[in-house]
Design a protein around this motif. Structure first.
Motif, PDB file in Angstrom:
ATOM      1  N   GLU A   1      39.746  -9.018   5.745  1.00  0.00           N
ATOM      2  CA  GLU A   1      39.064 -10.326   5.796  1.00  0.00           C
ATOM      3  C   GLU A   1      39.957 -11.305   6.548  1.00  0.00           C
ATOM      4  OE1 GLU A   1      37.024 -11.595   2.164  1.00  0.00           O
ATOM      5  OE2 GLU A   1      38.162 -13.459   2.334  1.00  0.00           O
ATOM      6  N   LEU A   2      39.394 -11.970   7.535  1.00  0.00           N
ATOM      7  CA  LEU A   2      40.212 -12.873   8.343  1.00  0.00           C
ATOM      8  C   LEU A   2      39.346 -13.879   9.081  1.00  0.00           C
ATOM      9  CD1 LEU A   2      41.518 -10.728  11.366  1.00  0.00           C
ATOM     10  CD2 LEU A   2      39.331 -10.483  10.267  1.00  0.00           C
ATOM     11  N   GLY A   3      39.939 -15.003   9.383  1.00  0.00           N
ATOM     12  CA  GLY A   3      39.213 -16.034  10.108  1.00  0.00           C
ATOM     13  C   GLY A   3      39.927 -16.411  11.386  1.00  0.00           C
ATOM     14  N   ARG A   4      41.041 -17.139  11.206  1.00  0.00           N
ATOM     15  CA  ARG A   4      41.683 -17.742  12.376  1.00  0.00           C
ATOM     16  C   ARG A   4      42.114 -16.726  13.421  1.00  0.00           C
ATOM     17  NH1 ARG A   4      45.984 -21.257   9.962  1.00  0.00           N
ATOM     18  NH2 ARG A   4      44.956 -20.792   8.008  1.00  0.00           N
TER      19      ARG A   4
ATOM     20  N   THR B   1      48.095 -16.869   3.948  1.00  0.00           N
ATOM     21  CA  THR B   1      47.533 -16.893   5.293  1.00  0.00           C
ATOM     22  C   THR B   1      48.552 -17.469   6.284  1.00  0.00           C
ATOM     23  OG1 THR B   1      45.638 -17.583   6.548  1.00  0.00           O
ATOM     24  CG2 THR B   1      46.397 -19.142   4.931  1.00  0.00           C
TER      25      THR B   1
ATOM     26  N   THR C   1      33.193 -15.737  -1.741  1.00  0.00           N
ATOM     27  CA  THR C   1      34.414 -16.131  -2.453  1.00  0.00           C
ATOM     28  C   THR C   1      34.343 -17.619  -2.789  1.00  0.00           C
ATOM     29  OG1 THR C   1      35.470 -16.601  -0.335  1.00  0.00           O
ATOM     30  CG2 THR C   1      35.926 -14.454  -1.291  1.00  0.00           C
TER      31      THR C   1
ATOM     32  N   TYR D   1      43.167 -12.124  -1.625  1.00  0.00           N
ATOM     33  CA  TYR D   1      43.548 -12.969  -0.473  1.00  0.00           C
ATOM     34  C   TYR D   1      44.609 -13.922  -0.984  1.00  0.00           C
ATOM     35  CZ  TYR D   1      43.114 -14.740   4.184  1.00  0.00           C
ATOM     36  OH  TYR D   1      43.380 -15.030   5.499  1.00  0.00           O
TER      37      TYR D   1
ATOM     38  N   MET E   1      48.297 -18.585  -1.739  1.00  0.00           N
ATOM     39  CA  MET E   1      47.234 -18.834  -2.716  1.00  0.00           C
ATOM     40  C   MET E   1      47.463 -18.086  -4.021  1.00  0.00           C
ATOM     41  SD  MET E   1      44.425 -18.349   0.070  1.00  0.00           S
ATOM     42  CE  MET E   1      44.500 -19.345   1.518  1.00  0.00           C
TER      43      MET E   1
ATOM     44  N   TYR F   1      39.365 -23.916  11.996  1.00  0.00           N
ATOM     45  CA  TYR F   1      39.708 -25.122  11.241  1.00  0.00           C
ATOM     46  C   TYR F   1      39.684 -26.359  12.164  1.00  0.00           C
ATOM     47  CZ  TYR F   1      40.808 -21.367   8.116  1.00  0.00           C
ATOM     48  OH  TYR F   1      40.708 -20.237   7.365  1.00  0.00           O
TER      49      TYR F   1
ATOM     50  N   LYS G   1      34.612 -19.830   6.856  1.00  0.00           N
ATOM     51  CA  LYS G   1      35.114 -21.179   6.589  1.00  0.00           C
ATOM     52  C   LYS G   1      35.908 -21.718   7.774  1.00  0.00           C
ATOM     53  CE  LYS G   1      37.631 -20.014   2.924  1.00  0.00           C
ATOM     54  NZ  LYS G   1      37.477 -18.523   2.924  1.00  0.00           N
TER      55      LYS G   1
ATOM     56  N   ARG H   1      38.319 -10.596  -7.701  1.00  0.00           N
ATOM     57  CA  ARG H   1      39.430 -11.170  -6.935  1.00  0.00           C
ATOM     58  C   ARG H   1      40.656 -11.285  -7.830  1.00  0.00           C
ATOM     59  NH1 ARG H   1      39.820 -16.649  -3.190  1.00  0.00           N
ATOM     60  NH2 ARG H   1      42.026 -16.365  -2.642  1.00  0.00           N
TER      61      ARG H   1
ATOM     62  N   ALA I   1      35.771 -14.549   7.882  1.00  0.00           N
ATOM     63  CA  ALA I   1      35.787 -15.638   6.890  1.00  0.00           C
ATOM     64  C   ALA I   1      35.272 -16.890   7.593  1.00  0.00           C
ATOM     65  CB  ALA I   1      37.202 -15.848   6.370  1.00  0.00           C
TER      66      ALA I   1
HETATM   67  C1  LIG Z   1      39.407 -16.190   0.464  1.00  0.00           C
HETATM   68  C2  LIG Z   1      39.814 -16.456   1.870  1.00  0.00           C
HETATM   69  N1  LIG Z   1      39.427 -15.597   2.814  1.00  0.00           N
HETATM   70  C3  LIG Z   1      39.744 -15.801   4.099  1.00  0.00           C
HETATM   71  C4  LIG Z   1      40.481 -16.900   4.516  1.00  0.00           C
HETATM   72  C5  LIG Z   1      40.729 -17.059   5.963  1.00  0.00           C
HETATM   73  O1  LIG Z   1      42.048 -17.230   6.321  1.00  0.00           O
HETATM   74  P1  LIG Z   1      42.463 -17.217   7.835  1.00  0.00           P
HETATM   75  O2  LIG Z   1      41.535 -18.097   8.585  1.00  0.00           O
HETATM   76  O3  LIG Z   1      43.852 -17.732   7.826  1.00  0.00           O
HETATM   77  O4  LIG Z   1      42.391 -15.809   8.328  1.00  0.00           O
HETATM   78  C6  LIG Z   1      40.912 -17.810   3.560  1.00  0.00           C
HETATM   79  C7  LIG Z   1      41.683 -18.975   3.973  1.00  0.00           C
HETATM   80  O5  LIG Z   1      41.956 -19.890   3.261  1.00  0.00           O
HETATM   81  C8  LIG Z   1      40.556 -17.594   2.203  1.00  0.00           C
HETATM   82  O6  LIG Z   1      40.905 -18.463   1.254  1.00  0.00           O
END
Ligand SMILES: Cc1ncc(COP(=O)(O)O)c(C=O)c1O
Length: 415
Positions: free
Chosen positions: A274-277, A194, A95, A191, A156, A377, A53, A142, A51
């Motif tokens: 799906e993951l970011g942090r 988190t 998304t 999702y 969320m 972030y 973002k 979704r 992810a």
């Molecule tokens: C749709 C979606 N995917 C992925 C993430 C990533 O979350 P994280 O960085 O906590 O893994 C978010 C976080 O807000 C999200 O809204």
């Protein structure tokens, strides 16, 4: 206070010296270890989707593209950044609750893999745009569950929320989306929460997803190509936080995931986490230099060149109810002896604080403070232009090799 690792401190010192401060330093060797750990724990069920973002740094995106199979973008801008960094658009999902016509047009024409449909409005618009482009667009629906277990730092769903189609509305919405000629329902996406550090809550949440996927797919006789699980995996930020034990999560999740895999309806389904942090957060440090110190009415304060403007999350103003210190250390040898100190930034506001009463070795002007868990972030989630100080440098460190990966240039006057 956390003990410095001499190898990491060498990298942070070199990065600060060569590229300036404040600086984010992303250690790709650590990300590599995290990918390997995720694959060892979950690889028998899931493939990973990044992810972006949480960290859209182009150099990092480019590095990740050969190591993670999928990417999730949340705007037309992120799509452009990902493809500009070399990601094949077919590996991307999109998304976001407020997709605009121009964005939809761009990604559909450019060959986006899967559009994540968050509302009927979006489905109808995407259907029209895909028809005009002569494409049949793959979509994932979704769903917003009606329940999120306790323990997630950000929820969320489970209450009124702008994200996705509420599960109560999903059967009717899905029936309409399935009738749209230019969209192909390739699967579903959830999702709902988190930053969770509780294995049982993560597994319970995935159980909620599985129940939704099973019910909706059975009701519409769908055999999905892909089901996306929002991981919810959290990372330790504050002193005393314990890291997640991935094996514990995997062991508890195994029965539900194995049963899903064994169901003939899902025999050809790819599951995606799906993951970011979790992937990049702990692999990043924010390095800020102490400009001066002040002894003020019984407290000692280190005033630094980067604060809330460079790292909003560490100042406690990015979705935290109570401000708590991030784990941090003073870069350099620890000669023993600690004292309590407040860490503040360069802004003319009392909320520009990165630490309260932090126990550190004696801090003097010129020292570097390293804030841990800063790989996600960071710069793009911070008000970097507020008061026009220099924006943070971004540095990619790969096996001791440092590259300037700075993306955002503000109006600040550099040294
Ligand atoms: C749709 C979606 N995917 C992925 C993430 C990533 O979350 P994280 O960085 O906590 O893994 C978010 C976080 O807000 C999200 O809204």
């Amino acid at each position: 206070m956390s003990r410095p690792d001499p190898d990491i401190d060498r990298i942070l010192t070199e990065a600060a010296g060569r590229f300036g401060t404040p600086a984010y330093v992303y250690l790709t060797d650590l990300i590599e270890e995290r990918i390997a750990a995720l694959e060892a724990a979950f690889g028998r069920w899931f493939r990973l989707s990044y992810a972006m973002k949480c960290n859209p740094n182009p150099a990092l995106l480019s590095w990740l593209k050969d190591r993670v199979p999928f990417i999730d973008v949340s705007s037309g801008g992120e799509f452009m950044l990902a493809t500009g960094a070399g990601w094949n658009p077919a590996r991307a999902s999109f998304t976001g609750p407020a997709k605009r016509e121009a964005e939809l047009g761009r990604v559909i024409r450019d060959g986006l893999g899967e559009l994540v449909i968050e509302s009927l409005r979006e489905a109808r618009l995407a259907d029209r745009i895909a028809g005009e482009a002569g494409r049949r667009q793959d979509v994932l629906i979704r769903i917003a569950p009606d329940r999120v277990p306790k323990g997630f730092g950000d929820q969320m769903a489970g209450r009124p929320s702008p994200f996705g189609i509420d599960v109560e509305e999903a059967p009717a919405a899905l029936a309409e989306i399935l009738s749209l000629p230019n969209l192909r329902v390739a699967g579903m996406h959830v999702y709902s929460g988190t930053q969770c550090l509780k294995p049982a809550a993560i597994v319970e949440n995935w159980g909620i997803f599985i129940a939704i996927f099973r019910e909706l797919c059975a009701a519409h006789d769908l055999r999905p190509d892909r089901l996306i699980f929002g991981s919810g995996l959290g990372i330790p930020y504050h002193p005393g936080d314990a890291a997640l034990d991935l094996d514990e999560v995997a062991a508890a999740a195994a029965p539900g995931l194995e049963a899903l895999k064994a169901d003939p309806r899902f025999a050809g389904t790819e599951l995606v986490l799906e993951l970011g942090r979790y992937l990049v957060g702990p692999a990043g440090y924010f390095v800020t230099r102490v400009i001066s110190t002040k002894d003020s009415r019984g407290s000692r304060i280190a005033i630094c060149d980067g604060g809330m403007n460079g790292h909003l999350a560490a100042s406690g103003h990015f979705g935290m109810v109570l401000r708590r210190n991030y784990v941090m250390h003073r870069v350099g040898e620890d000669e023993g002896g600690e004292e309590k100190i407040d860490i503040s930034g360069p802004l003319c506001t009392s909320i520009d604080k990165l630490g309260s009463n932090v126990a550190l070795p004696r801090v003097e002007a010129g020292d570097l403070i390293a804030i841990h868990a800063s790989g996600a972030y960071g710069p793009t989630s911070s008000p970097v232009n507020f008061i026009s100080h220099p924006t943070p440098r971004e540095v990619l460190a790969t096996g001791g090799q440092l590259t300037d990966a700075t993306r955002i240039e503000g109006a600040g006057l550099r040294d």
